[in-house]
Write a protein that holds these residues in place. Sequence first.
Motif, mmCIF file in Angstrom:
data_model
loop_
_atom_site.group_PDB
_atom_site.id
_atom_site.type_symbol
_atom_site.label_atom_id
_atom_site.label_comp_id
_atom_site.label_asym_id
_atom_site.label_seq_id
_atom_site.Cartn_x
_atom_site.Cartn_y
_atom_site.Cartn_z
ATOM 1 N N LEU A 109 0.536 -1.185 -0.122
ATOM 2 C CA LEU A 109 0.084 -0.036 0.181
ATOM 3 C C LEU A 109 0.796 0.978 -0.110
ATOM 4 N N GLY A 110 2.047 1.068 0.535
ATOM 5 C CA GLY A 110 3.098 2.251 0.467
ATOM 6 C C GLY A 110 3.296 2.614 -0.773
ATOM 7 N N ASP A 111 3.750 1.513 -1.465
ATOM 8 C CA ASP A 111 3.943 1.616 -3.115
ATOM 9 C C ASP A 111 3.090 2.234 -3.826
ATOM 10 N N LEU A 112 1.850 1.748 -3.396
ATOM 11 C CA LEU A 112 0.591 2.268 -3.982
ATOM 12 C C LEU A 112 0.351 3.646 -4.067
ATOM 13 N N HIS A 113 0.618 4.094 -2.831
ATOM 14 C CA HIS A 113 0.516 5.595 -2.462
ATOM 15 C C HIS A 113 1.675 6.178 -3.251
ATOM 16 N N PHE A 114 2.746 5.789 -3.491
ATOM 17 C CA PHE A 114 4.015 6.443 -4.219
ATOM 18 C C PHE A 114 3.515 6.507 -5.632
ATOM 19 N N PHE A 115 2.868 5.545 -6.369
ATOM 20 C CA PHE A 115 2.133 5.614 -7.709
ATOM 21 C C PHE A 115 1.191 6.848 -7.905
ATOM 22 N N GLN A 116 0.320 6.730 -6.916
ATOM 23 C CA GLN A 116 -0.833 7.669 -6.853
ATOM 24 C C GLN A 116 -0.190 9.150 -6.701
ATOM 25 N N GLU A 117 0.672 9.502 -5.612
ATOM 26 C CA GLU A 117 1.120 10.798 -5.745
ATOM 27 C C GLU A 117 1.942 11.341 -6.962
ATOM 28 N N SER A 118 2.711 10.232 -7.372
ATOM 29 C CA SER A 118 3.420 10.655 -8.798
ATOM 30 C C SER A 118 2.377 11.081 -10.013
ATOM 31 N N ILE A 119 1.595 10.332 -10.023
ATOM 32 C CA ILE A 119 0.695 10.468 -11.232
ATOM 33 C C ILE A 119 -0.098 11.964 -10.836
ATOM 34 N N THR A 120 -0.579 12.190 -9.491
ATOM 35 C CA THR A 120 -1.310 13.242 -9.288
ATOM 36 C C THR A 120 -0.459 14.435 -9.498
ATOM 37 N N SER A 121 0.768 14.342 -9.152
ATOM 38 C CA SER A 121 1.740 15.460 -9.067
ATOM 39 C C SER A 121 1.875 15.911 -10.580
ATOM 40 N N THR A 122 1.884 14.690 -11.572
ATOM 41 C CA THR A 122 2.270 14.954 -13.119
ATOM 42 C C THR A 122 0.924 15.709 -13.553
ATOM 43 N N PHE A 123 0.014 15.476 -13.212
ATOM 44 C CA PHE A 123 -1.246 16.167 -13.514
ATOM 45 C C PHE A 123 -1.268 17.494 -13.103
ATOM 46 N N LYS A 124 -0.955 17.819 -11.742
ATOM 47 C CA LYS A 124 -1.202 18.993 -11.433
ATOM 48 C C LYS A 124 -0.257 20.060 -11.923
ATOM 49 N N ILE A 125 1.191 19.711 -12.236
ATOM 50 C CA ILE A 125 2.128 20.597 -12.855
ATOM 51 C C ILE A 125 2.046 20.594 -14.350
ATOM 52 N N GLY A 126 1.377 19.681 -14.672
ATOM 53 C CA GLY A 126 1.419 19.496 -16.331
ATOM 54 C C GLY A 126 2.764 18.937 -16.822
ATOM 55 N N SER A 127 3.148 18.107 -15.998
ATOM 56 C CA SER A 127 4.681 17.440 -16.576
ATOM 57 C C SER A 127 4.395 16.519 -17.782
ATOM 58 N N ASP A 128 5.674 16.202 -18.325
ATOM 59 C CA ASP A 128 5.599 15.150 -19.429
ATOM 60 C C ASP A 128 5.366 13.801 -18.922
ATOM 61 N N ILE A 129 4.297 13.234 -19.454
ATOM 62 C CA ILE A 129 4.019 11.697 -18.857
ATOM 63 C C ILE A 129 5.116 11.048 -19.261
ATOM 64 N N LYS A 130 6.129 11.054 -20.193
ATOM 65 C CA LYS A 130 7.280 10.299 -20.222
ATOM 66 C C LYS A 130 8.132 10.130 -19.081
ATOM 67 N N ASN A 131 8.269 11.430 -18.286
ATOM 68 C CA ASN A 131 9.192 11.373 -17.081
ATOM 69 C C ASN A 131 8.338 10.308 -16.019
ATOM 70 N N LEU A 132 7.033 10.451 -15.985
ATOM 71 C CA LEU A 132 6.330 9.297 -15.067
ATOM 72 C C LEU A 132 6.652 7.921 -15.582
ATOM 73 N N GLU A 133 6.462 7.635 -16.848
ATOM 74 C CA GLU A 133 6.810 6.198 -17.301
ATOM 75 C C GLU A 133 8.175 5.931 -16.935
ATOM 76 N N ASN A 134 9.209 6.863 -16.979
ATOM 77 C CA ASN A 134 10.481 6.477 -16.648
ATOM 78 C C ASN A 134 10.729 6.148 -15.242
ATOM 79 N N ILE A 135 10.079 6.990 -14.368
ATOM 80 C CA ILE A 135 10.136 6.653 -12.932
ATOM 81 C C ILE A 135 9.578 5.177 -12.653
#
Length: 299
Positions: A109-135
């Motif tokens: 569940l800790g890992d799940l929270h990490f994925f949740q936060e990483s994609i939420t942050s990507t949406f909020k700041i408008g970051s490139d989805i490719k950066n998320l895929e690499n992470i």
Amino acid sequence: MREIRKKENKNQEFFDLCKYIEREIFKYDENQKLKQASCLQLRGLVNGKDFGHREYNGESKYPIKSVLIAFQINKNKILNSIQGKNFTNEISQMRYICKIIENDISKVLGDLHFFQESITSTFKIGSDIKNLENIWLYFSNNSKMYDQIRYLDNDGNEKIRINYENGKAVLVPQNKLQNKKNRYYFYETMKLNKNQHYISKLDLNIEGNAIEYPIKPMLRFSTRIFVNDKPMGMIIVNYLAGNLLSNFTEASKNSMGTLNVLNSNGYWITGGSNDENWAFMYDEKKENSFKKKYPLEWN
């Protein structure tokens, strides 16, 4: 009426959990029951607190059925861990056991929270989805725990999918992504509110509407994504349960008799023959259950 029924169902699930621990972990006979303090400790595990309440109130941190699965899978680990230890009383032993289970569940569940936060942050700041895929690729290569890490939109379309194949994390190309809106875990996850989790039943992975071979036993952990309180899909991770079952099978070799892992409907997960294990996944094998073969033992 719906809330009353929901509470009754939760209480029955908790009763089943207590009964399993009495019989399989503490080895109590029919006349022995867990003490109230031990039940409260167990309630605390479900609610994510050090100590629980007598009544079920609000949403659990962990689904009760999922806690039961965790006890079933970790049964031999628990028994080996408590062997030879001197506990002052039942409640101290229960506290020790609950910590084993909580560590096992909270890691995922800790890992799940990490994925949740990483994609939420990507949406909020408008970051490139490719950066998320690499992470996520980097995480999957280091974790080696998850067969799949996926982001699905509200219509069940896979938007990002990382597969762990042959010892390496692989990004699935866009033209290979699938729609999962008809899968039960998508439906159950869509019922969740913000910061709630869903843990699926233990079953076999399905790709393209067919069971994947070699078979892959899976537990799916999921949570919904909200950005500024707007639902934006979900994260689903497929936890590789095969290693856990292999550990159970290996440990059972040193036990007297035959050890079985059964689901709540009386079907074999492991411990049966090739035609009996996972029979509930195959229409032509639905009659091959422990419940039907050994009705007295099941009841």
